[in-house]
Motif scaffolding. Sequence first.
Motif, PDB file in Angstrom:
ATOM      1  N   GLN A 194      -5.138   3.096   9.706  1.00  0.00           N
ATOM      2  CA  GLN A 194      -6.563   2.842   9.519  1.00  0.00           C
ATOM      3  C   GLN A 194      -6.818   1.450   8.961  1.00  0.00           C
ATOM      4  O   GLN A 194      -7.920   0.914   9.107  1.00  0.00           O
ATOM      5  CB  GLN A 194      -7.155   3.893   8.576  1.00  0.00           C
ATOM      6  CG  GLN A 194      -7.167   5.301   9.146  1.00  0.00           C
ATOM      7  CD  GLN A 194      -7.639   6.332   8.147  1.00  0.00           C
ATOM      8  OE1 GLN A 194      -7.925   6.008   6.994  1.00  0.00           O
ATOM      9  NE2 GLN A 194      -7.723   7.578   8.581  1.00  0.00           N
ATOM     10  N   ARG A 195      -5.810   0.852   8.337  1.00  0.00           N
ATOM     11  CA  ARG A 195      -5.947  -0.497   7.790  1.00  0.00           C
ATOM     12  C   ARG A 195      -5.458  -1.564   8.757  1.00  0.00           C
ATOM     13  O   ARG A 195      -5.316  -2.739   8.367  1.00  0.00           O
ATOM     14  CB  ARG A 195      -5.178  -0.592   6.464  1.00  0.00           C
ATOM     15  CG  ARG A 195      -5.860   0.161   5.334  1.00  0.00           C
ATOM     16  CD  ARG A 195      -4.933   0.378   4.158  1.00  0.00           C
ATOM     17  NE  ARG A 195      -5.656   0.898   3.002  1.00  0.00           N
ATOM     18  CZ  ARG A 195      -6.066   2.155   2.873  1.00  0.00           C
ATOM     19  NH1 ARG A 195      -5.804   3.021   3.856  1.00  0.00           N
ATOM     20  NH2 ARG A 195      -6.721   2.552   1.806  1.00  0.00           N
ATOM     21  N   GLU A 234      -0.792   7.285   8.787  1.00  0.00           N
ATOM     22  CA  GLU A 234      -2.205   7.336   9.178  1.00  0.00           C
ATOM     23  C   GLU A 234      -3.057   6.419   8.306  1.00  0.00           C
ATOM     24  O   GLU A 234      -4.011   5.792   8.791  1.00  0.00           O
ATOM     25  CB  GLU A 234      -2.708   8.779   9.079  1.00  0.00           C
ATOM     26  CG  GLU A 234      -2.071   9.707  10.108  1.00  0.00           C
ATOM     27  CD  GLU A 234      -2.462  11.160   9.891  1.00  0.00           C
ATOM     28  OE1 GLU A 234      -3.090  11.446   8.839  1.00  0.00           O
ATOM     29  OE2 GLU A 234      -2.139  11.999  10.752  1.00  0.00           O
ATOM     30  N   GLU A 235      -2.711   6.312   7.019  1.00  0.00           N
ATOM     31  CA  GLU A 235      -3.479   5.449   6.129  1.00  0.00           C
ATOM     32  C   GLU A 235      -3.325   3.977   6.496  1.00  0.00           C
ATOM     33  O   GLU A 235      -4.320   3.235   6.557  1.00  0.00           O
ATOM     34  CB  GLU A 235      -3.059   5.682   4.681  1.00  0.00           C
ATOM     35  CG  GLU A 235      -3.500   7.027   4.127  1.00  0.00           C
ATOM     36  CD  GLU A 235      -3.189   7.159   2.645  1.00  0.00           C
ATOM     37  OE1 GLU A 235      -2.743   6.142   2.046  1.00  0.00           O
ATOM     38  OE2 GLU A 235      -3.395   8.257   2.079  1.00  0.00           O
ATOM     39  N   ARG A 240       0.854   4.128  -2.998  1.00  0.00           N
ATOM     40  CA  ARG A 240       0.568   5.543  -2.730  1.00  0.00           C
ATOM     41  C   ARG A 240       1.782   6.413  -3.046  1.00  0.00           C
ATOM     42  O   ARG A 240       1.638   7.550  -3.504  1.00  0.00           O
ATOM     43  CB  ARG A 240       0.159   5.721  -1.268  1.00  0.00           C
ATOM     44  CG  ARG A 240      -1.108   5.000  -0.893  1.00  0.00           C
ATOM     45  CD  ARG A 240      -2.316   5.643  -1.556  1.00  0.00           C
ATOM     46  NE  ARG A 240      -2.621   6.905  -0.912  1.00  0.00           N
ATOM     47  CZ  ARG A 240      -2.949   8.012  -1.549  1.00  0.00           C
ATOM     48  NH1 ARG A 240      -2.978   8.031  -2.868  1.00  0.00           N
ATOM     49  NH2 ARG A 240      -3.235   9.123  -0.892  1.00  0.00           N
ATOM     50  N   HIS A 272       0.834  -1.214   0.000  1.00  0.00           N
ATOM     51  CA  HIS A 272       0.000   0.000   0.000  1.00  0.00           C
ATOM     52  C   HIS A 272       0.863   1.257   0.000  1.00  0.00           C
ATOM     53  O   HIS A 272       0.585   2.215  -0.736  1.00  0.00           O
ATOM     54  CB  HIS A 272      -0.917  -0.002   1.221  1.00  0.00           C
ATOM     55  CG  HIS A 272      -1.732   1.244   1.363  1.00  0.00           C
ATOM     56  ND1 HIS A 272      -2.866   1.495   0.611  1.00  0.00           N
ATOM     57  CD2 HIS A 272      -1.553   2.357   2.141  1.00  0.00           C
ATOM     58  CE1 HIS A 272      -3.353   2.679   0.915  1.00  0.00           C
ATOM     59  NE2 HIS A 272      -2.579   3.220   1.850  1.00  0.00           N
ATOM     60  N   ARG A 275       1.191  11.081   6.714  1.00  0.00           N
ATOM     61  CA  ARG A 275      -0.074  10.724   6.072  1.00  0.00           C
ATOM     62  C   ARG A 275      -0.101   9.246   5.688  1.00  0.00           C
ATOM     63  O   ARG A 275      -1.124   8.569   5.828  1.00  0.00           O
ATOM     64  CB  ARG A 275      -0.292  11.605   4.845  1.00  0.00           C
ATOM     65  CG  ARG A 275      -0.641  13.048   5.179  1.00  0.00           C
ATOM     66  CD  ARG A 275      -0.955  13.829   3.929  1.00  0.00           C
ATOM     67  NE  ARG A 275      -2.042  13.219   3.172  1.00  0.00           N
ATOM     68  CZ  ARG A 275      -2.419  13.627   1.967  1.00  0.00           C
ATOM     69  NH1 ARG A 275      -1.786  14.631   1.380  1.00  0.00           N
ATOM     70  NH2 ARG A 275      -3.420  13.021   1.337  1.00  0.00           N
ATOM     71  N   LEU A 276       1.032   8.731   5.210  1.00  0.00           N
ATOM     72  CA  LEU A 276       1.093   7.308   4.880  1.00  0.00           C
ATOM     73  C   LEU A 276       0.930   6.450   6.132  1.00  0.00           C
ATOM     74  O   LEU A 276       0.255   5.408   6.099  1.00  0.00           O
ATOM     75  CB  LEU A 276       2.418   7.000   4.188  1.00  0.00           C
ATOM     76  CG  LEU A 276       2.572   7.557   2.766  1.00  0.00           C
ATOM     77  CD1 LEU A 276       4.002   7.397   2.275  1.00  0.00           C
ATOM     78  CD2 LEU A 276       1.604   6.855   1.816  1.00  0.00           C
TER      79      LEU A 276
END
Length: 398
Positions: free
Chosen positions: A238-239, A234-235, A221, A217, A231-232
């Motif tokens: 969330q997963r 945080e993404e 991105r 992922h 930001r990466l």
Amino acid sequence: MGPSASLRLIRTAPESAPATPRVLGVDEFARRKGHVYATVLVDIENRRVVDLLPDRTVETVSAWLAAHPGVQVICRDRSGTYAEAGRLGAPGAIHIADRHRLWHNLAEDEEKTVIQHRALLPEPAPVVDDEPLAVVALPPAISSPRTTGRLADRVREQHATVHTLLDGGIALRTIAQQLGLARNTVRRRLARATEHDERLVGQWTGRASILDSYKPHIDQRFSQGLSNARRLFEEIQQRGYPGKQQIARKYVHQLRDAFPRQDPPRRKPSVRDVTRWITRHPDRLSAHDAQRMKEILARVPALAATAEHVRSLAELMNHRRGRHLKQWISAVQNDQVPALTSLATGLLPDLDAVVAGLSLRNSSGAVEGHNNKIKMLKRQMFGRAGFDLLRLRVLHSA
């Protein structure tokens, strides 16, 4: 002598009647902004104030012109009041509309057009298909277990030291005590290895990471242009990523080192930027700004037409080709750019004065300078006296 006596002396001081100017500048100034306005008259050739009138009505200005015959040229704005006063008081005078104010009005109307198309100014985002993008192909230094660095070098050094001591007949327990390692570590990981190959180092440094299942992922991105580590993190959090941010940050930094970005992300152009680029002479634009403006004009046909008309009018002003103004107005009306069409149509009732303003060398620049001086004197006199004293101070200071 007190202040009141000084004011009485100034009021009773005799006035010297100035000579009637050949080129007269006429403009308004605010006695009380938004409520009361007066008129300033300036000799354009000598750059001196001739008189101040208490209002800006047609009757007052035309009466002054009739009482001072000899005015041949009147420099003014496109106000209908001063145009009518000039026709009545000095019917033979040539009227010159202020070209600098015309350019200012053109820039305002151009900005309105830019505002109408502000959504099209940023570069369009790249189209992303529903299918996932190809994962970044990492070099072996990132995708494979690391075989260099402080940990790998220490393992090799310990391996060589253990085998040297073993060849000297020293027991494993003694070796473990000397090196500060566990006996089982010396026996299983170091003594049994016959050579310090990459597999030995991989046993220590190639262990699986909790980030491994989330790296695809991050790679995807990153290939889409997102390189912000927070930001990466945080993404992937969330997963379900359970690790710390530092692990993800370290991996993102490895991606940055492997795939350095040549061009930093460009700031979105603002309305003011585009307006400035269009109104500025092309030779005074940097190569970067010129390229960005070219891209925007290619995306927005309305702005391309606006820029063309702005440059055409600038050419008329710079080379004093006022005789071509009618063609410029016709071209604007044919392209039907709303803001510029309104400006072009508004020039028709006062066309002769505008043509003269774009053809002759006289302008209202000196009037604008005296307007600023009047504002300064007004601030100095605030609450002290009325229009009669202001008029005397302006005339004497001139």
